[in-house]
Scaffold this active site. Structure first.
Site, mmCIF file in Angstrom:
data_model
loop_
_atom_site.group_PDB
_atom_site.id
_atom_site.type_symbol
_atom_site.label_atom_id
_atom_site.label_comp_id
_atom_site.label_asym_id
_atom_site.label_seq_id
_atom_site.Cartn_x
_atom_site.Cartn_y
_atom_site.Cartn_z
ATOM 1 C CE1 TYR A 36 9.725 -21.130 33.212
ATOM 2 C CE2 TYR A 36 8.881 -22.214 31.250
ATOM 3 C CZ TYR A 36 9.783 -22.149 32.286
ATOM 4 O OH TYR A 36 10.759 -23.120 32.395
ATOM 5 C CB CYS B 154 -0.178 3.262 32.261
ATOM 6 S SG CYS B 154 -1.801 3.663 32.872
ATOM 7 C CD GLU B 155 5.197 -0.571 30.704
ATOM 8 O OE1 GLU B 155 5.775 -1.045 29.704
ATOM 9 O OE2 GLU B 155 5.653 -0.623 31.853
ATOM 10 N N GLY C 157 13.500 -28.014 28.245
ATOM 11 C CA GLY C 157 13.529 -27.324 26.959
ATOM 12 C C GLY C 157 12.533 -27.775 25.920
ATOM 13 C CE1 TYR D 129 11.265 -14.383 28.077
ATOM 14 C CE2 TYR D 129 9.057 -15.042 28.687
ATOM 15 C CZ TYR D 129 10.364 -14.813 29.019
ATOM 16 O OH TYR D 129 10.774 -15.021 30.306
ATOM 17 N NE ARG E 40 5.959 -17.865 28.144
ATOM 18 C CZ ARG E 40 5.824 -18.151 26.878
ATOM 19 N NH1 ARG E 40 4.645 -18.116 26.298
ATOM 20 N NH2 ARG E 40 6.867 -18.510 26.171
ATOM 21 N N PRO F 137 12.118 -31.249 32.802
ATOM 22 C CG PRO F 137 10.372 -32.823 32.664
ATOM 23 C CD PRO F 137 11.782 -32.638 33.193
ATOM 24 N N GLY F 138 9.868 -28.540 32.316
ATOM 25 C CA GLY F 138 8.997 -27.601 33.016
ATOM 26 C C GLY F 138 7.795 -27.285 32.148
ATOM 27 N NE ARG F 139 8.443 -23.311 27.087
ATOM 28 C CZ ARG F 139 8.477 -21.976 27.224
ATOM 29 N NH1 ARG F 139 7.383 -21.288 27.149
ATOM 30 N NH2 ARG F 139 9.632 -21.360 27.426
HETATM 31 N N1 LLP Z 1 16.537 -26.650 33.504
HETATM 32 C C1 LLP Z 1 17.154 -25.449 33.549
HETATM 33 C C2 LLP Z 1 18.520 -25.377 34.028
HETATM 34 C C3 LLP Z 1 16.467 -24.294 33.095
HETATM 35 O O1 LLP Z 1 17.090 -23.115 33.123
HETATM 36 C C4 LLP Z 1 15.133 -24.407 32.632
HETATM 37 C C5 LLP Z 1 14.387 -23.228 32.163
HETATM 38 C C6 LLP Z 1 14.528 -25.683 32.649
HETATM 39 C C7 LLP Z 1 15.265 -26.778 33.073
HETATM 40 C C8 LLP Z 1 13.119 -25.899 32.196
HETATM 41 O O2 LLP Z 1 12.968 -25.662 30.849
HETATM 42 P P1 LLP Z 1 11.563 -25.939 30.126
HETATM 43 O O3 LLP Z 1 11.360 -27.447 30.103
HETATM 44 O O4 LLP Z 1 10.520 -25.268 30.917
HETATM 45 O O5 LLP Z 1 11.754 -25.354 28.788
HETATM 46 N N2 LLP Z 1 10.132 -17.602 31.233
HETATM 47 C C9 LLP Z 1 10.438 -18.166 29.953
HETATM 48 C C10 LLP Z 1 11.128 -19.504 30.052
HETATM 49 C C11 LLP Z 1 12.399 -19.478 30.862
HETATM 50 C C12 LLP Z 1 13.069 -20.837 30.979
HETATM 51 C C13 LLP Z 1 14.220 -20.788 31.895
HETATM 52 N N3 LLP Z 1 14.874 -22.045 32.160
HETATM 53 C C14 LLP Z 1 9.152 -18.236 29.114
HETATM 54 O O6 LLP Z 1 8.095 -17.827 29.586
HETATM 55 O O7 LLP Z 1 9.199 -18.669 27.968
#
Ligand code: LLP
Length: 402
Positions: free
Chosen positions: A357, A328-329, A225, A302, A298, A260-262
């Site tokens: 993402y 075409c949107e 997050g 969003y 994105r 962590p992802g993003r």
């Molecule tokens: N853990 C769980 C259970 C999650 O559902 C997620 C993200 C993460 C970790 C990783 O979160 P991050 O560190 O990346 O914030 N497609 C969207 C984001 C969707 C996130 C879904 N869950 C975008 O492009 O903003």
């Protein structure tokens, strides 16, 4: 460099920085290093095998949300005992595959899921390690479509009405299950730390209560997050996040997990796209590029902001422009109302902070083959995914009427 890559691999093209991924991952780990913890990179942010392979080399575990992601993580060399399976809707086949692979933990999100996991564990004569993902009803203050902490969302088992505690007791008394603890993830792209802290404190109250009943609560999974700065070229504030979690958990006897992802991937990818035409609308300039919403959804999904810059010499701004794709949107845009210099046909634009993402959310809408993905690491360029062509896309389809 960007122009060379665009020439060599064509556009649209995702370009990742391997060195950057390594550095961000290391910075995250360092920020939480005082804690007894494990870091499970959220595979959904960027699941390219090359990205996973590089992070695996750094010791990362994986947070997965499907059988497909599990396969990717395993193929990329992430050990099963470093994989956590999240998500509200796992199929029986996915649960079976996860147990067979021996992954570290399944995060269950409902009473029904718990029952399915227990039954499948019994059938396959093994015990399943399970944590409960709880819903602490905290608003993360993020975009509605990526907020998961409120009780109005489908995520987690409610804490407030006692269900989470009740199910944890049930989990502890089920011989087919091994209790691993509790998990929380209130949303993505959080720009403030307060909602995290609120959620973590709620989690601790529940965990302490369950422990006071004599139940085993070894681990607290704190989700992902942490937001990134899409407006400016700044790395995420790993240290501030690390200090906050350290303050809360360092004196406590829980192992903690992070997903962590993003914050690891976003800053380490750019999306390169070539200008097809510049169109003078009646009241605005449209820069029409070969990258579209099917490549980077994105902005339209969003209302997300990504900086967009010409890759050549900086030129003076001549006015505002919308940077749009060929789909075409009307929603097919990468940026709207941007102060841009004169842009020539054929000019390459870079869409920044597109490492998370981005490619993972590509589709073939309008029968557009996906962008290719390359990574620069240690000064070498690696192709992670070559561009497909229309023939590849049509290969799997049948027309019974021809
Ligand atoms: N853990 C769980 C259970 C999650 O559902 C997620 C993200 C993460 C970790 C990783 O979160 P991050 O560190 O990346 O914030 N497609 C969207 C984001 C969707 C996130 C879904 N869950 C975008 O492009 O903003």
């Amino acid at each position: 460099m960007a122009v060379d890559l665009a020439e060599r691999f064509g556009t649209p093209l995702y370009v990742y920085s391997g060195d950057g991924l390594v550095a961000h991952y290391a910075a995250f780990e360092a920020a939480v290093s005082e804690l007894d913890c494990v870091v499970h990179y959220a595979v959904k942010a960027n699941s390219s095998l090359g990205v996973l392979g590089l992070l695996a080399q750094q010791g990362a575990g994986a947070d997965i949300v499907s059988g497909g992601e599990m396969k990717r993580a395993l193929i990329a060399g992430i050990a099963p005992d470093k994989i956590v399976f999240s998500g509200v809707g796992k199929t029986d086949d996915e649960i079976r595959a996860a147990l067979q692979a021996g992954i570290a933990q399944i995060n269950a999100e409902s009473a029904t899921e718990l029952r399915h996991i227990s039954q499948i564990a019994a059938e396959t004569k093994q015990q399943a390690a399970v944590a409960l993902r709880v819903n602490v009803n905290v608003d993360p203050g993020s975009h509605a479509k990526i907020s998961t902490g409120q009780r109005s969302t489908k995520f987690g088992i409610p804490v407030a009405n006692g269900e989470a505690a009740m199910l944890y007791r049930q989990l502890c008394s089920d011989p087919n299950l091994i209790p691993r603890g509790l998990a929380v993830h209130i949303g993505s792209q959080l720009r403030k730390l307060d909602p995290f802290e609120l959620a973590y404190q709620e989690l601790l109250v529940l965990a302490d209560m369950l422990r006071a009943e004599g139940l085993d609560v070894p681990m607290l999974d704190l989700g992902g997050g942490l937001g990134v700065d899409y407006e400016e070229d700044k790395t995420p504030d790993f240290d501030a996040y690390g200090q906050m979690v350290t303050r809360i958990f360092a004196s406590r006897d829980y192992k903690v997990g992070f997903e962590p992802g993003r914050s690891i991937a976003a800053d380490n990818g750019v999306f390169l796209t070539r200008t097809l035409f510049v169109k003078k609308g009646e009241n605005k300039r449209f820069i029409i590029v070969d990258g579209a919403m099917n490549d980077l959804i994105r902005p339209t999904l969003y209302e997300a902001f990504h900086r967009i810059e010409p890759v050549g010499q900086p030129n003076p701004v001549i006015g505002l422009a919308d940077i749009v794709g060929p789909v075409c949107e009307t929603g097919d845009y990468l940026g709207q109302g941007r102060a841009m210099p004169a842009i020539a046909e054929g000019e390459i634009l870079a869409v920044l902070s597109a490492g998370a993402y981005g490619a993972v959310m590509m589709s073939n809408y309008n029968t557009r083959p996906e962008a290719a993905e390359v990574m620069i690491h240690d000064e070498a360029v690696h192709v992670l995914r070559p561009r497909r062509n229309v023939k590849d896309l049509l290969k799997l389809e049948h027309n019974p009427f021809s």
